[in-house]
Design an enzyme around this catalytic site. Sequence first.
Site, PDB file in Angstrom:
ATOM      1  N   LYS A 171      20.596  19.872  17.289  1.00 56.91           N
ATOM      2  CA  LYS A 171      19.193  19.567  17.555  1.00 56.91           C
ATOM      3  C   LYS A 171      18.558  18.849  16.362  1.00 56.91           C
ATOM      4  O   LYS A 171      18.692  19.289  15.229  1.00 56.91           O
ATOM      5  CB  LYS A 171      18.440  20.869  17.860  1.00 56.91           C
ATOM      6  CG  LYS A 171      19.029  21.618  19.054  1.00 56.91           C
ATOM      7  CD  LYS A 171      18.454  23.014  19.200  1.00 56.91           C
ATOM      8  CE  LYS A 171      18.880  23.918  18.053  1.00 56.91           C
ATOM      9  NZ  LYS A 171      18.488  25.332  18.272  1.00 56.91           N
ATOM     10  N   THR A 220       5.636  25.718  17.718  1.00 56.77           N
ATOM     11  CA  THR A 220       7.063  25.512  17.959  1.00 56.77           C
ATOM     12  C   THR A 220       7.877  26.790  17.715  1.00 56.77           C
ATOM     13  O   THR A 220       9.103  26.723  17.593  1.00 56.77           O
ATOM     14  CB  THR A 220       7.609  24.404  17.048  1.00 56.77           C
ATOM     15  OG1 THR A 220       7.328  24.734  15.675  1.00 56.77           O
ATOM     16  CG2 THR A 220       6.977  23.055  17.383  1.00 56.77           C
ATOM     17  N   GLY A 266      10.068  29.733  18.400  1.00 50.43           N
ATOM     18  CA  GLY A 266      10.947  30.120  19.490  1.00 50.43           C
ATOM     19  C   GLY A 266      11.575  28.972  20.247  1.00 50.43           C
ATOM     20  O   GLY A 266      12.208  29.190  21.291  1.00 50.43           O
ATOM     21  N   THR A 267      11.465  27.743  19.731  1.00 50.51           N
ATOM     22  CA  THR A 267      12.031  26.604  20.462  1.00 50.51           C
ATOM     23  C   THR A 267      13.557  26.701  20.578  1.00 50.51           C
ATOM     24  O   THR A 267      14.121  26.402  21.629  1.00 50.51           O
ATOM     25  CB  THR A 267      11.647  25.273  19.795  1.00 50.51           C
ATOM     26  OG1 THR A 267      11.937  25.358  18.388  1.00 50.51           O
ATOM     27  CG2 THR A 267      10.169  24.965  19.994  1.00 50.51           C
ATOM     28  N   GLY A 268      14.215  27.114  19.496  1.00 50.32           N
ATOM     29  CA  GLY A 268      15.668  27.214  19.530  1.00 50.32           C
ATOM     30  C   GLY A 268      16.155  28.280  20.490  1.00 50.32           C
ATOM     31  O   GLY A 268      17.095  28.059  21.275  1.00 50.32           O
ATOM     32  N   CYS A 269      15.511  29.440  20.445  1.00 51.68           N
ATOM     33  CA  CYS A 269      15.870  30.536  21.359  1.00 51.68           C
ATOM     34  C   CYS A 269      15.651  30.117  22.806  1.00 51.68           C
ATOM     35  O   CYS A 269      16.476  30.385  23.688  1.00 51.68           O
ATOM     36  CB  CYS A 269      15.017  31.774  21.059  1.00 51.68           C
ATOM     37  SG  CYS A 269      15.079  32.350  19.355  1.00 51.68           S
TER      38      CYS A 269
END
Length: 274
Positions: A174, A206, A208-211
């Site tokens: 990412k 932003t 928690g975007t990865g989770c």
Amino acid sequence: MKGRVLSIAGSDSGGGAGIQADIKAVTVLGGFAMTAITALTAQNTLGVMDVMDVPPEFLRTQIRCVLDDLGADTFKTGMLSNAGIIRVVAEEIRRYRDVPFVLDPVMVAKGGASLLAKEAVAALTEELLPLCTVLTPNIPEAEALLDRTITTPDDMVRAAKKLREQGAPAVLLKGGHLSGDLLTDVLATEQGVETFSSERIETRHTHGTGCTLASAIATRLAQGWPLSDAVINARAYLRMTIEQAPGYGAGAGPLNHCVTVSPAWSTGATPSAS
């Protein structure tokens, strides 16, 4: 409701990331969310104040309790804070090698707090990378896993290929941490490299975007989608959650995971069943 997703990750008391984000994303995308909690965190949009790890054997009990009764169509892992926890997860996932596994190598919180002990990085690389279906690192995580600097999209392509060489069958790297108006993610698989680009959204919301992205991918895989299609759909969903973030908190604010839910429910009205 289709697709049983077992999320093995840490709890976020602020509700924006971790297990809480996973449950929301899986649910609104039509899957069934199950959990095995690896750690309790005291955190909000300003940062992580404290972490309490779950004993590895209790984590094992959670995983087996769920799988022996409910089963799973996909595994998704997030915060795995130490080598003992990583080894237990690897041992349990090896019992279900035919189940897709999305590995989100959560290493640093949005506010900068370390969530993975240094000695655990080797365990993650050796134990979990070969088991996963897709690895979903961000730029700092990929840099830590490879011990190299990533500053351009071309660097990202090389890094994604290198992570595959280290054992991950597929890598979604990412690019949100790179500068520029265009945000590019790189998907490297056995078939080659795909890039996905979109205009950057300027926002502080932003958390928690990865989770959320990893959970969305896991849900689509649980529902039988091919990996590339799952990534495209998950990226579109994530963009909507950012665009419609509720604006909570004084720091890195949470997303609006419920963008796919009928607005009529939020007003107190009961939508027609017809």
